[in-house]
Scaffold this motif. Structure first.
Motif, PDB file in Angstrom:
ATOM      1  N   GLN A 183      -2.930   4.250   1.352  1.00  0.00           N
ATOM      2  CA  GLN A 183      -4.138   2.517   0.798  1.00  0.00           C
ATOM      3  C   GLN A 183      -4.457   1.766   1.908  1.00  0.00           C
ATOM      4  O   GLN A 183      -3.180   1.595   2.774  1.00  0.00           O
ATOM      5  CB  GLN A 183      -3.587   2.539  -1.104  1.00  0.00           C
ATOM      6  N   ILE A 225      -5.832  -3.369  -4.519  1.00  0.00           N
ATOM      7  CA  ILE A 225      -4.749  -2.440  -3.398  1.00  0.00           C
ATOM      8  C   ILE A 225      -6.430  -1.089  -3.656  1.00  0.00           C
ATOM      9  O   ILE A 225      -7.176  -1.087  -4.795  1.00  0.00           O
ATOM     10  CB  ILE A 225      -3.810  -1.607  -3.903  1.00  0.00           C
ATOM     11  N   VAL A 240      -4.084  -2.432   1.442  1.00  0.00           N
ATOM     12  CA  VAL A 240      -4.248  -4.257   0.728  1.00  0.00           C
ATOM     13  C   VAL A 240      -6.039  -5.114   1.510  1.00  0.00           C
ATOM     14  O   VAL A 240      -5.499  -4.568   2.684  1.00  0.00           O
ATOM     15  CB  VAL A 240      -3.128  -4.552   0.549  1.00  0.00           C
ATOM     16  N   PRO A 266       0.871  -1.140   0.680  1.00  0.00           N
ATOM     17  CA  PRO A 266       0.199   0.056   0.130  1.00  0.00           C
ATOM     18  C   PRO A 266       1.026   1.356   0.267  1.00  0.00           C
ATOM     19  O   PRO A 266       1.895   1.427   1.012  1.00  0.00           O
ATOM     20  CB  PRO A 266      -0.700  -0.114   0.725  1.00  0.00           C
ATOM     21  N   GLY A 308      -2.135   1.668   4.629  1.00  0.00           N
ATOM     22  CA  GLY A 308      -0.276   2.877   4.463  1.00  0.00           C
ATOM     23  C   GLY A 308      -0.242   3.460   5.364  1.00  0.00           C
ATOM     24  O   GLY A 308      -1.289   3.308   7.096  1.00  0.00           O
TER      25      GLY A 308
END
Length: 327
Positions: free
Chosen positions: A30, A102, A32, A26, A74
């Motif tokens: 973001q 993602i 995952v 990520p 993230g």
């Protein structure tokens, strides 16, 4: 991990390859997710062909809409935790037709408990598009007549259920008996098989010549042109897309003479210009799902190795209902 990837542009069945790739990491904002469901959408087809407004760099993994379990976040993501069940849009080139994908934190939302993974994976794009198109752009009111084209497709099926939830009389237009049965299951009050009947004539008969108050058109081309013949005085035609392949040209003199509105809908822009409204929409959809007013009808739950075939059948207009990658 395994992922379908496009290395060159063309028909989905010809260009999608199932490959072994590294799990993505990520970015700062973001997450995952382990994919639990990824619904096939017409933009996936268009991106394979290189005809969509978004053109991800090659190679890319399609699958723009998904549900999954968060496995990594993230450095700047504090509002989403590992282990949460979420839905939303994928960040290409790491789309949902893979074991992991993602997502942007800003387009990641809690998956409704009332829906299973495949249903939740189908709630984002079509239903958000329908909500904004019918409520924000068209101002659909209870008691009005709503005509939905491609009512058995991903976008159209959502509009049928949302129209019924809003108290409208819903007329669905489909192509073929199987799709007609599906539109009836969705709850459409009247279903028109365009292979057998002229929707313009049927709508006029059903409304005593008045026409439909709102027409929801994800098809375009001749379908749009003929829709102008059965739009009511002060009606609204919502232009959602051009799945039929041809982009219509509006005769503005006709709109003037008949006092109807032509409104465009690019739902993705709300994520840029009014992201708070997207979150509000998701909360409204979650509530309606919990109340049983909306529920994506998933017709096919496919394993990963069958996704290319499913996307191609969607491209060829041979699918009914939602086709979802369901591990």
């Amino acid at each position: 991990m395994k992922a379908w990837r496009v290395h060159e542009l063309g028909e989905p069945s010809a260009v999608l390859r199932l490959e072994e790739v590294e799990r993505p990491e990520p970015g700062p904002r973001q997450v995952v997710v382990r994919v639990a469901g990824a619904a096939a959408n017409f933009p996936d087809v268009l991106m394979c062909r290189g005809l969509y407004q978004v053109k991800p760099p090659l190679p890319f993994t399609p699958g723009v809409e998904l549900c999954g379990e968060v496995v990594a976040v993230g450095a700047e993501v504090a509002e989403i935790a590992v282990g949460e069940r979420v839905l939303g849009g994928a960040v290409l080139p790491h789309g949902g037709f893979a074991e992991f994908a993602i997502m942007d934190a800003a387009q990641t939302f809690p998956a409704p408990r009332s829906l299973d993974d495949a249903e939740a994976a189908s709630l984002f794009i079509g239903y958000q598009t329908g909500w904004f198109g019918l409520h924000r752009r068209a101002g659909l009111k209870a008691g009005e007549t709503l005509l939905v084209h491609a009512a058995a497709g991903g976008v159209g099926s959502a509009a049928v259920q949302l129209g019924k939830a809003a108290g409208a009389r819903v007329i669905g237009v489909v192509g073929g008996a199987e799709k007609a049965s599906y539109a009836e299951e969705l709850g459409a009050d009247v279903v028109i098989d365009r292979h057998r009947d002229d929707f313009v004539q049927v709508v006029k008969e059903l409304t005593n010549g008045r026409g439909a108050d709102v027409i929801y058109d994800p098809v375009g081309g001749d379908v749009y042109q003929r829709s102008t013949k059965c739009i009511a005085f002060e009606g609204r035609i919502v232009v959602v897309g051009f799945a039929g392949g041809d982009i219509q040209t509006a005769a503005l003199n006709h709109a003037l003479v008949k006092n109807y509105s032509i409104v465009g809908l690019h739902w993705g822009l709300y994520n840029t210009y009014d992201p708070a409204s997207v979150s509000e929409c998701h909360r409204a959809l979650t509530t309606r799902a919990a109340e049983g007013l909306i529920r994506p009808l998933v017709s096919e739950r496919l394993p990963l190795d069958q996704i290319a075939d499913g996307v191609q059948r969607l491209a060829d207009g041979k699918t009914v209902g939602r086709v979802v990658y369901a591990p």
